[in-house]
Design an enzyme around this catalytic site. Structure first.
Site, PDB file in Angstrom:
ATOM      1  N   ARG A 104      58.101  23.567 -32.317  1.00  0.00           N
ATOM      2  CA  ARG A 104      57.103  24.408 -32.868  1.00  0.00           C
ATOM      3  C   ARG A 104      57.599  25.552 -33.779  1.00  0.00           C
ATOM      4  O   ARG A 104      58.403  26.188 -33.455  1.00  0.00           O
ATOM      5  CB  ARG A 104      56.212  25.124 -32.033  1.00  0.00           C
ATOM      6  CG  ARG A 104      55.484  24.116 -31.096  1.00  0.00           C
ATOM      7  CD  ARG A 104      54.218  24.969 -30.415  1.00  0.00           C
ATOM      8  NE  ARG A 104      54.643  25.919 -29.818  1.00  0.00           N
ATOM      9  CZ  ARG A 104      53.731  26.628 -29.043  1.00  0.00           C
ATOM     10  NH1 ARG A 104      52.482  26.168 -28.851  1.00  0.00           N
ATOM     11  NH2 ARG A 104      54.067  27.661 -28.402  1.00  0.00           N
ATOM     12  N   THR A 108      53.900  29.480 -37.655  1.00  0.00           N
ATOM     13  CA  THR A 108      52.602  28.887 -37.997  1.00  0.00           C
ATOM     14  C   THR A 108      52.320  28.034 -36.745  1.00  0.00           C
ATOM     15  O   THR A 108      51.114  27.203 -36.612  1.00  0.00           O
ATOM     16  CB  THR A 108      53.214  27.870 -39.096  1.00  0.00           C
ATOM     17  OG1 THR A 108      53.877  26.764 -38.547  1.00  0.00           O
ATOM     18  CG2 THR A 108      53.543  28.558 -40.385  1.00  0.00           C
ATOM     19  N   ASP A 200      58.116  28.977 -21.152  1.00  0.00           N
ATOM     20  CA  ASP A 200      58.855  27.792 -22.003  1.00  0.00           C
ATOM     21  C   ASP A 200      59.504  26.905 -21.378  1.00  0.00           C
ATOM     22  O   ASP A 200      60.367  27.027 -20.537  1.00  0.00           O
ATOM     23  CB  ASP A 200      59.478  28.723 -22.897  1.00  0.00           C
ATOM     24  CG  ASP A 200      60.065  27.605 -24.214  1.00  0.00           C
ATOM     25  OD1 ASP A 200      59.747  28.284 -25.287  1.00  0.00           O
ATOM     26  OD2 ASP A 200      60.595  26.641 -24.003  1.00  0.00           O
ATOM     27  N   ASP A 203      63.043  26.164 -22.599  1.00  0.00           N
ATOM     28  CA  ASP A 203      64.079  27.159 -21.968  1.00  0.00           C
ATOM     29  C   ASP A 203      64.282  27.010 -20.462  1.00  0.00           C
ATOM     30  O   ASP A 203      65.200  27.218 -19.898  1.00  0.00           O
ATOM     31  CB  ASP A 203      63.444  28.284 -22.471  1.00  0.00           C
ATOM     32  CG  ASP A 203      63.591  28.768 -23.701  1.00  0.00           C
ATOM     33  OD1 ASP A 203      64.672  28.094 -24.448  1.00  0.00           O
ATOM     34  OD2 ASP A 203      62.909  29.778 -24.197  1.00  0.00           O
TER      35      ASP A 203
HETATM   36  C1  PRP Z   1      57.058  22.866 -26.369  1.00  0.00           C
HETATM   37  C2  PRP Z   1      56.689  21.803 -25.630  1.00  0.00           C
HETATM   38  C3  PRP Z   1      55.982  20.892 -26.539  1.00  0.00           C
HETATM   39  C4  PRP Z   1      55.369  21.853 -27.378  1.00  0.00           C
HETATM   40  C5  PRP Z   1      53.683  21.912 -26.983  1.00  0.00           C
HETATM   41  O1  PRP Z   1      58.031  22.565 -27.134  1.00  0.00           O
HETATM   42  O2  PRP Z   1      57.946  20.926 -24.964  1.00  0.00           O
HETATM   43  O3  PRP Z   1      56.717  20.141 -27.355  1.00  0.00           O
HETATM   44  O4  PRP Z   1      55.716  23.161 -26.993  1.00  0.00           O
HETATM   45  O5  PRP Z   1      53.334  23.113 -27.921  1.00  0.00           O
HETATM   46  P1  PRP Z   1      52.167  22.452 -28.718  1.00  0.00           P
HETATM   47  O6  PRP Z   1      51.254  21.881 -27.952  1.00  0.00           O
HETATM   48  O7  PRP Z   1      51.253  23.723 -29.129  1.00  0.00           O
HETATM   49  O8  PRP Z   1      52.526  21.892 -30.072  1.00  0.00           O
HETATM   50  P2  PRP Z   1      58.826  23.512 -28.323  1.00  0.00           P
HETATM   51  O9  PRP Z   1      58.593  23.393 -29.489  1.00  0.00           O
HETATM   52  O10 PRP Z   1      58.921  24.926 -27.512  1.00  0.00           O
HETATM   53  O11 PRP Z   1      60.474  22.946 -28.092  1.00  0.00           O
HETATM   54  P3  PRP Z   1      61.398  22.677 -27.308  1.00  0.00           P
HETATM   55  O12 PRP Z   1      60.878  21.492 -26.349  1.00  0.00           O
HETATM   56  O13 PRP Z   1      62.609  22.407 -28.048  1.00  0.00           O
HETATM   57  O14 PRP Z   1      61.609  23.912 -26.287  1.00  0.00           O
HETATM   58  N1  URA Z   2      55.506  25.191 -25.131  1.00  0.00           N
HETATM   59  C1  URA Z   2      56.037  25.687 -23.603  1.00  0.00           C
HETATM   60  O1  URA Z   2      57.093  25.532 -23.325  1.00  0.00           O
HETATM   61  N2  URA Z   2      54.818  26.518 -23.163  1.00  0.00           N
HETATM   62  C2  URA Z   2      53.992  26.721 -23.461  1.00  0.00           C
HETATM   63  O2  URA Z   2      53.160  27.231 -22.686  1.00  0.00           O
HETATM   64  C3  URA Z   2      53.351  26.239 -24.768  1.00  0.00           C
HETATM   65  C4  URA Z   2      54.208  25.567 -25.386  1.00  0.00           C
END
Ligand code: PRP
Ligand code: URA
Length: 209
Positions: A104, A108, A200, A203
């Protein structure tokens, strides 16, 4: 309109309560994501078609059921979805695995694609997309759009925690994709995190914060 299944199984709910706890270690968090995915897989594959078979036991013929040639693929959304793959593979040892890399944009909140690798015969497979979090729905709906472009036959979305905002976005964009979650939470905060959620997911799985 797609269906939303919220799993109320006591084992899933118990593990989820530990997963949410901010004191839970990276090691335990990782293990729990895998275990919850495994339990959810069990429920989300309840509709797999069966065929009758006869099996010779040491005592006679048993009339049994086997899964009838269903071709499945599991597709994690990187990174956090990777945490759910081992649990799915434990239940379905021969399943093919595709990967979609999305993150994400922190400004944005829009998903940005950086990796896409599917099994060669993805157009002949039914797909379960896995990602622990369904927040704004941007990542999941983009992942499903990319998968549909490959011709994947039918698609399900399996997340550990969903937010109402993400479910709405998914249902509007992809009314044919059923959604499986272990919990539906209250809302998103101003930076798109699920409240109360678990923080997160990426993380916490990879220990990057
Ligand atoms: C997190 C999660 C989803 C997304 C959900 O990933 O694992 O993929 O956010 O959010 P959304 O419904 O608003 O799109 P992130 O973008 O943090 O990436 P990561 O898994 O690499 O940490
Ligand atoms: N992605 C995450 O990992 N946690 C949240 O709460 C939302 C998006």
């Amino acid at each position: 309109m797609s269906k939303v299944y919220v799993f109320d199984h006591p084992l899933i709910q118990h593990k989820l309560s530990i997963l949410r706890d901010s004191e839970t270690s990276v090691k335990e968090f990782r293990e729990l994501v895998g275990e919850i995915a495994q339990l959810m897989c069990y429920e989300a594959t309840r509709d797999l078609p069966l065929e009758d078979v006869e099996v010779q036991t040491p005592m006679g013929i048993a009339r049994c059921k086997r899964i009838s040639g269903k071709k499945l693929a599991v597709v994690p959304i990187l990174r956090a979805g990777l945490g759910m793959v081992d649990g799915m593979v434990a239940m379905m040892p021969n399943v093919k695995v595709g990967h979609i890399g999305l993150y994400r944009d922190p400004e944005t909140l829009e998903p940005v694609k950086y990796y896409f690798k599917m099994p060669a015969d993805i157009s002949e497979r039914d797909v379960i997309v896995v990602d622990p979090m369904l927040a704004t729905g941007g990542s999941a709906s983009a992942a499903v759009k990319f998968l549909k472009e490959t011709g994947a036959r039918s698609i399900k979305l399996m997340c550990i925690i969903g937010a109402p905002e993400g479910v709405k976005v998914m249902q509007e964009a992809h009314p044919d994709v059923d959604i499986y979650v272990a919990a539906m939470d209250e809302h998103l905060n101003e930076i798109g995190y699920i409240v109360p959620g678990l923080g997160d997911a990426g993380d916490r799985i990879f220990g990057t914060k």
